[in-house]
Enzyme design. Structure first.
Site, short mmCIF file in Angstrom:
data_model
loop_
_atom_site.label_atom_id
_atom_site.label_comp_id
_atom_site.label_asym_id
_atom_site.label_seq_id
_atom_site.Cartn_x
_atom_site.Cartn_y
_atom_site.Cartn_z
N TYR A 160 0.83 -1.21 0.00
CA TYR A 160 0.00 0.00 0.00
C TYR A 160 0.86 1.25 0.00
CZ TYR A 160 -3.70 3.25 1.43
OH TYR A 160 -4.58 4.28 1.50
N GLN B 205 0.78 5.80 20.85
CA GLN B 205 0.92 6.24 19.47
C GLN B 205 -0.26 7.13 19.09
OE1 GLN B 205 0.18 3.20 20.49
NE2 GLN B 205 -0.79 1.92 18.93
N ARG C 172 1.20 10.46 13.84
CA ARG C 172 0.67 10.90 12.54
C ARG C 172 -0.16 12.15 12.75
NH1 ARG C 172 0.23 7.64 8.37
NH2 ARG C 172 2.42 7.33 8.79
#
Length: 329
Positions: free
Chosen positions: A156, A220, A288
């Site tokens: 991906y 995270q 992220r």
């Protein structure tokens, strides 16, 4: 810089192809384009898309659906192309990694070839995964990423990176009018309940009273953009003048840890689910968050729907889905 988006561009009726149009994002995009008065050709092979996502549009005089795999050429006549065809969750894209790479790369080649023949504008749904396990935070468009080219997520991540390369090579070589968006975590109604994405996982587990599965220690981070905001970003980018190519980050810059998301989901679902911790998957990004300065300057875009509000709509959707009620959200 601020780039004015032409009002006439937004209101002119067009024939628009949406690949992956029966998927989570694609179906919402079809809705928005139909609402704007365009003619929409939805193309999907239903590997991860679902007919139920678009069944409310069947029979609409400006909507057409075609079952087709984008790894094969497509010969149609349209004014614009949105290329969204690709499995997007780790469970789905790791199920058949070779086919995932083919879908992303061959699909891009076929759609770019179509756009070249038609001399029409084409949009590529890229991803924040091109940044990999980022060591630059927040992620800016100029960051080249930290991607493992041989890991289980590579089909991906590297597929999308290759698709971006193809788009820019077609732009430089053939003068093709391209728009490239890098999508960060997005959620909302029509997510697949078993796709393994964190928001749908947490909601389904909380509604069922099952333990909430957190990978790693829950520290995270991710940033979560509600689907309506993202689709607005798509259309704003597509409506920019020729020469504005991107890539442009589209996502919500407000960052949450996985543990924060889990606790908020339990609270909003009124659940008694406990938290359970499992090992972190290989190459799972530790943090992220998009830098959306470019989207703010170029598109006048930023998310408007806070996580709590978006979760309320999404939880209501999954609650109806799990109880067997009709859902067309």
């Amino acid at each position: 810089m601020n780039i004015a988006i032409s009002t006439s561009t937004q209101t002119q009726r067009r024939s628009i192809l949406v690949t992956g149009g029966a998927g989570f994002l694609g179906s919402h995009l079809c809705d928005r384009l139909i609402a704007q008065g365009h003619d929409v050709l939805c193309v999907d092979n239903y590997f991860t898309g679902h007919k139920k996502n678009i069944e409310h549009l069947i029979g609409h005089p400006r909507f057409e659906v075609l079952r087709h795999d984008v790894t094969f050429p497509l010969y149609v006549e349209v004014d614009q192309i949105y290329n969204l065809a690709s499995p997007a969750s780790p469970i789905h894209y790791q199920h058949d990694p070779v086919q995932t790479t083919k879908t992303i790369v061959h699909g891009a080649i076929n759609m770019l070839g179509l756009a070249k023949r038609l001399r029409c504008r084409i949009f590529q749904a890229s991803t924040s995964e091109v940044y990999g396990d980022a060591i630059v935070h927040p992620q800016v468009e100029g960051y080249w990423g930290n991607v493992n080219p041989t890991g289980p997520r590579s089909c991906y991540d590297e597929g999308k990176r290759c698709a971006e390369t193809l788009f820019f090579d077609y732009h430089r070589r053939h003068g093709l009018d391209i728009k490239v968006a890098r999508i960060f975590n997005t959620y909302g109604p029509r997510m697949h309940p078993d796709d393994g994405r964190v928001v749908s996982n947490f909601i389904v587990q909380a509604l069922k009273g099952e333990p909430i599965t957190i990978y790693g220690d829950g520290s995270q981070t991710r940033s979560f953009c509600y689907v309506d905001d993202l689709i607005d970003g798509f259309i704003r980018l597509m409506d920019t003048p020729d020469g504005v190519t991107g890539p442009v980050n589209l996502g919500n810059p407000v960052e949450f840890t996985m543990r924060q998301l889990a606790e908020l989901t339990i609270e909003m679902c009124g659940s008694r689910s406990a938290l359970t911790f499992l090992p972190l998957p290989q190459d799972d990004p530790r943090q992220r968050r998009p830098d959306i300065t470019l989207a703010q300057q170029m598109l006048g875009w930023q998310p408007t729907i806070a996580l709590r509000e978006g979760l309320r709509h999404t939880i209501a959707y999954f609650d109806r889905l799990l109880s067997g009620q009709e859902v067309n959200a």
